[in-house]
Design an enzyme around this catalytic site. Structure first.
Site, PDB file in Angstrom:
ATOM      1  N   ASP A  32      -8.322  11.147  -8.537  1.00 33.47           N
ATOM      2  CA  ASP A  32      -9.091  10.866  -7.320  1.00 33.47           C
ATOM      3  C   ASP A  32     -10.421  11.598  -7.413  1.00 33.47           C
ATOM      4  O   ASP A  32     -10.469  12.750  -7.865  1.00 33.47           O
ATOM      5  CB  ASP A  32      -8.322  11.317  -6.074  1.00 33.47           C
ATOM      6  CG  ASP A  32      -8.785  10.542  -4.838  1.00 33.47           C
ATOM      7  OD1 ASP A  32      -8.002   9.724  -4.327  1.00 33.47           O
ATOM      8  OD2 ASP A  32      -9.937  10.750  -4.415  1.00 33.47           O
ATOM      9  N   GLU A 153      -0.118  -5.330  -4.625  1.00 36.42           N
ATOM     10  CA  GLU A 153       0.908  -4.485  -4.015  1.00 36.42           C
ATOM     11  C   GLU A 153       1.270  -5.048  -2.637  1.00 36.42           C
ATOM     12  O   GLU A 153       0.392  -5.441  -1.889  1.00 36.42           O
ATOM     13  CB  GLU A 153       0.347  -3.054  -3.871  1.00 36.42           C
ATOM     14  CG  GLU A 153       1.349  -2.072  -3.370  1.00 36.42           C
ATOM     15  CD  GLU A 153       2.668  -2.220  -4.090  1.00 36.42           C
ATOM     16  OE1 GLU A 153       2.721  -1.929  -5.287  1.00 36.42           O
ATOM     17  OE2 GLU A 153       3.656  -2.640  -3.452  1.00 36.42           O
ATOM     18  N   LEU A 155       3.424  -3.349  -0.416  1.00 37.44           N
ATOM     19  CA  LEU A 155       4.128  -2.337   0.382  1.00 37.44           C
ATOM     20  C   LEU A 155       3.610  -2.269   1.809  1.00 37.44           C
ATOM     21  O   LEU A 155       2.443  -2.523   2.086  1.00 37.44           O
ATOM     22  CB  LEU A 155       4.049  -0.965  -0.279  1.00 37.44           C
ATOM     23  CG  LEU A 155       2.700  -0.305  -0.537  1.00 37.44           C
ATOM     24  CD1 LEU A 155       2.161   0.363   0.706  1.00 37.44           C
ATOM     25  CD2 LEU A 155       2.863   0.720  -1.643  1.00 37.44           C
ATOM     26  N   LYS A 206      -1.583 -12.519  -2.924  1.00 33.46           N
ATOM     27  CA  LYS A 206      -1.667 -11.409  -1.970  1.00 33.46           C
ATOM     28  C   LYS A 206      -2.302 -11.864  -0.650  1.00 33.46           C
ATOM     29  O   LYS A 206      -1.770 -11.633   0.442  1.00 33.46           O
ATOM     30  CB  LYS A 206      -2.462 -10.263  -2.600  1.00 33.46           C
ATOM     31  CG  LYS A 206      -2.734  -9.093  -1.693  1.00 33.46           C
ATOM     32  CD  LYS A 206      -1.459  -8.357  -1.327  1.00 33.46           C
ATOM     33  CE  LYS A 206      -1.681  -7.437  -0.154  1.00 33.46           C
ATOM     34  NZ  LYS A 206      -1.604  -6.055  -0.396  1.00 33.46           N
ATOM     35  N   ASN A 210      -0.178 -12.217   2.951  1.00 33.28           N
ATOM     36  CA  ASN A 210      -0.541 -11.411   4.117  1.00 33.28           C
ATOM     37  C   ASN A 210      -1.007 -12.286   5.279  1.00 33.28           C
ATOM     38  O   ASN A 210      -0.645 -12.035   6.426  1.00 33.28           O
ATOM     39  CB  ASN A 210      -1.647 -10.408   3.752  1.00 33.28           C
ATOM     40  CG  ASN A 210      -1.077  -9.052   3.404  1.00 33.28           C
ATOM     41  OD1 ASN A 210       0.138  -8.893   3.318  1.00 33.28           O
ATOM     42  ND2 ASN A 210      -1.925  -8.079   3.187  1.00 33.28           N
ATOM     43  N   ALA A 254       7.254 -10.374  19.025  1.00 32.46           N
ATOM     44  CA  ALA A 254       6.049 -10.495  19.859  1.00 32.46           C
ATOM     45  C   ALA A 254       5.576  -9.093  20.229  1.00 32.46           C
ATOM     46  O   ALA A 254       6.375  -8.177  20.388  1.00 32.46           O
ATOM     47  CB  ALA A 254       6.370 -11.296  21.107  1.00 32.46           C
ATOM     48  N   CYS A 262      -4.567  -3.472   6.869  1.00 32.14           N
ATOM     49  CA  CYS A 262      -4.401  -4.636   5.989  1.00 32.14           C
ATOM     50  C   CYS A 262      -4.628  -5.979   6.671  1.00 32.14           C
ATOM     51  O   CYS A 262      -5.563  -6.696   6.333  1.00 32.14           O
ATOM     52  CB  CYS A 262      -3.015  -4.613   5.353  1.00 32.14           C
ATOM     53  SG  CYS A 262      -2.862  -3.315   4.139  1.00 32.14           S
TER      54      CYS A 262
HETATM   55  C1  UDX Z   1       1.170  -5.284   5.644  1.00 30.78           C
HETATM   56  C2  UDX Z   1       2.130  -6.164   4.826  1.00 30.78           C
HETATM   57  O1  UDX Z   1       3.393  -6.238   5.498  1.00 30.78           O
HETATM   58  C3  UDX Z   1       2.300  -5.616   3.425  1.00 30.78           C
HETATM   59  O2  UDX Z   1       3.128  -6.476   2.668  1.00 30.78           O
HETATM   60  C4  UDX Z   1       0.916  -5.513   2.793  1.00 30.78           C
HETATM   61  O3  UDX Z   1       1.005  -4.976   1.493  1.00 30.78           O
HETATM   62  C5  UDX Z   1      -0.013  -4.649   3.637  1.00 30.78           C
HETATM   63  O4  UDX Z   1      -0.074  -5.193   4.960  1.00 30.78           O
HETATM   64  P1  UDX Z   1       1.292  -2.939   6.921  1.00 30.78           P
HETATM   65  O5  UDX Z   1      -0.107  -3.198   7.355  1.00 30.78           O
HETATM   66  O6  UDX Z   1       1.649  -1.597   6.388  1.00 30.78           O
HETATM   67  O7  UDX Z   1       1.745  -3.992   5.793  1.00 30.78           O
HETATM   68  O8  UDX Z   1       2.235  -3.173   8.191  1.00 30.78           O
HETATM   69  P2  UDX Z   1       3.252  -4.275   8.732  1.00 30.78           P
HETATM   70  O9  UDX Z   1       4.599  -3.688   8.813  1.00 30.78           O
HETATM   71  O10 UDX Z   1       3.126  -5.549   8.016  1.00 30.78           O
HETATM   72  O11 UDX Z   1       2.692  -4.441  10.241  1.00 30.78           O
HETATM   73  C6  UDX Z   1       1.371  -4.880  10.493  1.00 30.78           C
HETATM   74  C7  UDX Z   1       1.109  -4.980  11.978  1.00 30.78           C
HETATM   75  O12 UDX Z   1       1.833  -6.074  12.552  1.00 30.78           O
HETATM   76  C8  UDX Z   1       1.516  -3.743  12.787  1.00 30.78           C
HETATM   77  O13 UDX Z   1       0.538  -3.499  13.785  1.00 30.78           O
HETATM   78  C9  UDX Z   1       2.836  -4.163  13.412  1.00 30.78           C
HETATM   79  O14 UDX Z   1       3.111  -3.472  14.588  1.00 30.78           O
HETATM   80  C10 UDX Z   1       2.576  -5.651  13.671  1.00 30.78           C
HETATM   81  N1  UDX Z   1       3.793  -6.467  13.752  1.00 30.78           N
HETATM   82  C11 UDX Z   1       4.623  -6.576  12.661  1.00 30.78           C
HETATM   83  C12 UDX Z   1       4.075  -7.182  14.907  1.00 30.78           C
HETATM   84  O15 UDX Z   1       3.332  -7.122  15.895  1.00 30.78           O
HETATM   85  N2  UDX Z   1       5.196  -7.985  14.938  1.00 30.78           N
HETATM   86  C13 UDX Z   1       6.027  -8.109  13.870  1.00 30.78           C
HETATM   87  O16 UDX Z   1       7.016  -8.861  13.978  1.00 30.78           O
HETATM   88  C14 UDX Z   1       5.732  -7.379  12.698  1.00 30.78           C
END
Ligand code: UDX
Length: 431
Positions: A32, A153, A155, A206, A210, A254, A262
């Site tokens: 880094d 990725e 995750l 990707k 997403n 919901a 992301c």
């Molecule tokens: C996301 C993708 O899931 C992951 O695969 C990608 O690599 C990066 O972006 P992340 O941003 O860490 O991951 O969170 P995620 O668990 O997907 O939730 C994203 C947002 O959606 C959060 O604000 C969460 O609260 C919201 N959410 C998620 C909902 O409002 N309803 C759901 O059913 C699921």
């Protein structure tokens, strides 16, 4: 077989990937450019909260499989496979800023003295792999051979270690067969299905994945509007939809909207990329609009009930953009708090992990060290993040210490009938 791996960038993706690779036996050097971050990591500190990460880093540093440096040269020269995991932040017009990727490509090129596999893990627009290859060719003085690979990725923050250790799939985008075997060896210990494609397809997977997940959330949020207008229950609707294996129940919760570093960024980027390719991706623009409207609807619910917010005290449970993280970047909870403060409300806030990070973006709120102390003197309580621990809130005590027992639940954590039976005015999403 153990691989010699260098990871450039120790953010969420880089650090978790490095720690997990080391844990399955690879020799990993994380690089880094932020020397203070490297010093923190070397001393056993972790700059982010991510369940399981601290133990993983400590154990692998102790075993000698994981190390940290601020020198790209040290990382590149001691590795065969170099992963780029640097940020790709959004620009004001929604497109992606690729300056970090370009700089790292040049740096890697400058220190390469033998064949290397350069893997892009950051989320990037389609065709970035080609650009990385061009940059390396241009700046590599030693003129050694190399391959560029796209390995996106998937995750989720808060579940990053779990997602990395047990991935649904590994996507490997290549322009020739030469790096395939080495990449398969890196991922062999994870026992996940591996999809080998061309680089452009890997990069598109990707963004397409997403955007589809964001679409799923906006879809159920749109359904929540119809549920509210008809007296139906969005959770029942989601359960029924989810029992169809073609649809699946996940990502049908919901909420007051999705956020984080992301989905919002990747959606804007994908819309922009499509525009540049000559397609107006209106479907994804609608996904954004439904998400913004969901927040407006939630704020309206609060103002419709409390009438004037000036000088009202509102308790807010949850500041992180979702459960299990201290990340407040583009958090709907923070957005909500800022809107409530703009209307003149005074906030008492709590989050199990995100309070420190929230203080910089929400300096005027009162930070309460324990969730059960939040309701004191409040005119209403808001649930803004889906932390499961909020279900354990002492509702009886809260009702007694609040001016009015009103709850706005942006994450549907409680049961409307039970809440009403307990004497609450309870408003949630789509029920
Ligand atoms: C996301 C993708 O899931 C992951 O695969 C990608 O690599 C990066 O972006 P992340 O941003 O860490 O991951 O969170 P995620 O668990 O997907 O939730 C994203 C947002 O959606 C959060 O604000 C969460 O609260 C919201 N959410 C998620 C909902 O409002 N309803 C759901 O059913 C699921």
């Amino acid at each position: 077989m153990s691989s010699r791996i260098c990871i450039i960038g120790t953010g969420y993706v880089g650090l978790v990937t490095g720690a997990c690779f080391a844990d399955v036996g690879h020799k990993v050097i994380c690089v880094d450019c932020d020397e203070s971050k490297v010093a923190l990591l070397k001393s056993g500190g972790i700059p982010i909260y991510e369940p399981g990460l601290e133990d993983l880093v400590k154990a692998n540093v102790a075993e000698g499989r994981l190390s940290f440096t601020a020198s790209t040269e040290e990382g590149v020269q001691n590795s065969d496979i170099i992963f780029i995991a640097v940020p790709t932040p959004p620009q004001p017009d929604g497109s992606v800023d690729l300056a970090f990727i370009e700089r790292v490509a040049r740096e890697i090129a400058g220190c390469m003295s033998s064949y290397k596999i350069v893997v892009d893990k950051s989320t990037v627009p389609v065709k970035t792999g080609q650009k990385v290859a061009e940059a390396i060719t241009r700046y590599c003085k030693a003129k050694v051979e190399f391959d560029v690979v796209s390995n996106p990725e998937f995750l989720r923050e808060g579940f990053a270690v779990e997602d990395l250790m047990k991935p649904d799939r590994i996507v490997i985008g290549v322009q020739s067969q030469r790096p395939v075997q080495a990449m398969k060896e890196v991922y062999a210990p994870f026992e996940a299905p591996i999809l080998v494609t061309d680089i452009n397809s890997a990069e598109l997977i990707k963004h397409a994945a997403n955007s589809f997940l964001a679409l799923k959330i906006s879809y159920i949020n749109a359904i929540s509007i119809i549920c509210e207008a008809t007296g139906a229950n969005v959770i029942e609707v989601a359960n029924g939809m989810g029992m169809d294996e073609r649809i699946g129940r996940r990502f049908l919760d919901a909420s007051l909207g999705f956020g984080g570093s992301c989905f919002p960024k990747d959606l804007s980027a994908f819309i922009k990329i499509s525009e540049q390719l000559g397609y107006d991706f209106k479907l994804l623009k609608e996904v954004q609009q439904i998400n913004a409207f969901q927040m407006e609807r939630f704020v309206k619910k609060i103002t419709d009930t409390l009438w004037v917010l000036k000088d009202k005290t509102i308790g807010v449970l949850g500041l992180a953009f979702k459960q299990n993280t201290d990340d407040v970047r583009l958090s709907p909870a923070i957005d909500l708090c800022q809107r409530l403060e703009k209307e003149g409300a005074k906030l008492r806030v709590y989050d199990p992990k995100a309070m420190e990070k929230a203080k910089t973006v929400l300096p005027d709120a009162t930070y309460v060290p324990e969730m059960n102390f939040v309701p004191e003197g409040c005119d209403a309580l808001v649930i803004a993040t889906e932390w499961p621990v909020f279900r354990k809130l002492d509702l009886e005590r809260a009702r007694k210490v609040m001016t009015c027992p009103i709850m706005f639940d942006g994450r549907n954590l409680f049961d409307p009938r039970e809440m009403e039976a307990l004497g609450w005015i309870y408003k949630s999403i789509g029920r």
